[in-house]
Enzyme design. Structure first.
Site, short mmCIF file in Angstrom:
data_model
loop_
_atom_site.label_atom_id
_atom_site.label_comp_id
_atom_site.label_asym_id
_atom_site.label_seq_id
_atom_site.Cartn_x
_atom_site.Cartn_y
_atom_site.Cartn_z
N HIS A 109 54.07 45.82 33.14
CA HIS A 109 53.44 44.50 32.98
C HIS A 109 53.17 44.15 31.52
O HIS A 109 52.96 42.98 31.19
CB HIS A 109 52.15 44.41 33.81
N ASP A 139 54.90 50.31 37.84
CA ASP A 139 54.41 49.74 36.59
C ASP A 139 54.76 50.61 35.39
O ASP A 139 53.94 50.81 34.49
CB ASP A 139 52.89 49.52 36.67
N SER A 212 46.43 49.10 28.27
CA SER A 212 47.48 49.30 29.27
C SER A 212 48.71 49.95 28.65
O SER A 212 49.20 49.50 27.61
CB SER A 212 47.87 47.96 29.89
#
Length: 481
Positions: A109, A139, A212
């Site tokens: 993402h 992911d 992230s």
């Protein structure tokens, strides 16, 4: 004399407390060496996407791209008409180098829909990165930069992590590069909604936007996970963070490096968790396995003889402790492989051999509920608080079923997920599943069950099927007392 005694006691207490204080200080971890040795392999990732100015949201006054709240407003405020042209939409994330020749990992993402990916190393060098491949289901994204002799991380074994163990995250929250946060492992093997292929590591490490894709280290300086998600009601850290185990990530990246995509297996079943009540209904000694609520027509499981109501206990010899274990095991199986299922059916275990098919990434699960209009007043509810009706020929043709009872009304005191418009296809009692097609048949089964014992039913709702456990309202009030 009193002053002398007080001084002596104070000295004694001080002498006794010093060893304990020193011991407590020695027990607290020191992360400085870990950060010094491993921090050089952590990178900052920024992406640029060309978007129309018409699609760009209008920022509140005083909020520019350097403001920590810029990304929040960009994502969540309503879009307003703008002027023609294009602007650069930027996002920030983290990553880490896994090979000296420039391969690195981050979250999918972070780089999704990016026109340009820039990787900034800890020594301030910047490189344009190439996206080798990305897998949305886990992911994970694999990037490559044109460099050599780079510092790399060391890999640990996520399976050896213990709940309560210290872990450390390094990343770029809100663009603040090389930020270090620490905490403990809160849980392992955590399943999240819509995340069937990752047994997440839950921690209380502070993770914020920009973290992230960054690494999660154990105290030996080994990467054990990739920080991926947080649970939050305000968009910021609230004490719940989730990391992808590094063994899952490395399996994905190896496939991305070879072919740019990930192959996963599928057997064509819809499953649900086995609760204590469902376990009792199916005659299981304890809640375990994955309960098959429906089987894909002409899919691998149907061809192998798997039926709705089967509880899958093992897959290729590996136990299914909870339903979330099955998608991960099946997904990790090479398509075309012949796998052995152990299923629980009619109070006994049996083996079923199924040929695993390939999961198509473009497949969409159309499981949609369908509500029906409220029924008019009619017959009195049965002891479960239900008003049922038999299906007519047209309804059977539309639903493509041979029998079943339509739920016309659900009493307000009936606490279950059953709703008007559902169709009861079968009843499970004493470990056996019995299809139902008439009210008399259903009532005979119901009369043979003790009032305080729950009744499990197979329910058709829209295009999906599920198992629900019902209890009589009187039994529920008795439980509350």
């Amino acid at each position: 004399m009193t002053a002398f005694i007080r001084a002596a006691l104070f000295g004694l207490l001080t002498a006794l407390s010093l060893p304990h204080a020193a011991a407590a200080q020695r027990e607290l971890p020191d992360f400085s060496q870990l950060v010094e040795q491993q921090g050089r392999a952590v990178v900052n990732i920024s992406t640029t996407q060309k978007v129309s100015a018409r699609a760009m949201p209008q920022m509140p006054p005083g909020v520019d791209e350097d403001d920590p709240m810029f990304d929040f407003f960009r994502r969540f405020i309503p879009q307003q008409p703008g002027t023609p042209g294009s602007q650069d939409a930027r996002s920030l994330g983290s990553g880490f180098i896994i090979s000296a020749d420039g391969h690195l990992l981050t979250n999918a993402h972070v780089v999704e829909d990016a026109d340009e990916i820039t990787v900034r190393l800890s020594d301030k060098r910047e490189f344009r990165a190439k996206l080798i491949g990305a897998d949305r289901r886990t992911d994970i994204a694999l990037l490559k930069i044109d460099a050599s002799g780079l510092p790399v991380v060391r890999f640990g074994d996520a399976n050896r992590l213990k709940v309560g163990e210290w872990v450390v995250a390094i990343g770029s929250p809100f663009g603040f590069e090389s930020s270090v946060t620490a905490g403990i492992v809160s849980a392992k093997g955590r399943a999240l909604p819509q995340e069937n292929f990752v047994p997440f590591i839950q921690t209380d490490v502070a993770i914020n936007p920009g973290n992230s894709g960054g690494p999660l280290f154990n105290l030996r300086g080994e990467v054990v996970g990739i920080n991926s998600q947080i649970y939050s009601r305000n968009g910021g850290y609230m004490g719940l963070s989730f990391a992808i185990p590094i063994d899952v990530a490395m399996d994905v990246q190896s496939q991305l490096r070879v072919s740019g995509r990930v192959q996963r297996g599928r057997i064509g079943v819809v499953i649900q968790e086995v609760t204590k009540e469902l376990a009792d209904s199916f005659g299981l000694q304890k809640p375990e396995g994955a309960l098959v609520s429906s089987v894909e027509p002409r899919g691998p499981a149907e061809k192998a003889g798997v039926e709705p109501g089967d509880v899958i206990l093992r897959f290729d010899g590996k136990p299914i402790e909870k339903s979330g274990d099955l998608p991960r095991l099946v997904g990790g199986t090479k398509p075309g492989a012949a796998s052995l299922l152990q299923v629980w059916r009619n109070g006994a275990a049996r083996d079923v051999r199924v040929t695993v098919a390939e999961l198509n990434d473009d497949r969409i699960d159309p499981r949609k509920g369908r509500r029906s209009a409220a029924p008019e007043a009619g017959p009195a509810p049965n002891r479960l608080g239900l008003v049922l009706s038999e299906l007519n020929a047209q309804q059977k043709r539309e639903l493509k079923v041979e029998g079943g009872l339509r739920v016309e009304q659900v009493s307000g005191s009936q606490r279950s997920d059953l709703r008007a418009g559902d169709v009861i296809l079968a009843v499970i009692a004493r470990g056996r599943q019995t299809p139902v097609s008439t009210l008399d048949q259903f009532n005979r089964i119901l009369s043979g069950i003790e009032p305080k014992v729950g009744l499990t039913v197979l329910v058709r709702r829209g295009d999906s099927q599920t198992f629900l456990t019902l209890r009589a309202p009187d039994a529920q009030r008795g439980d509350e007392r």
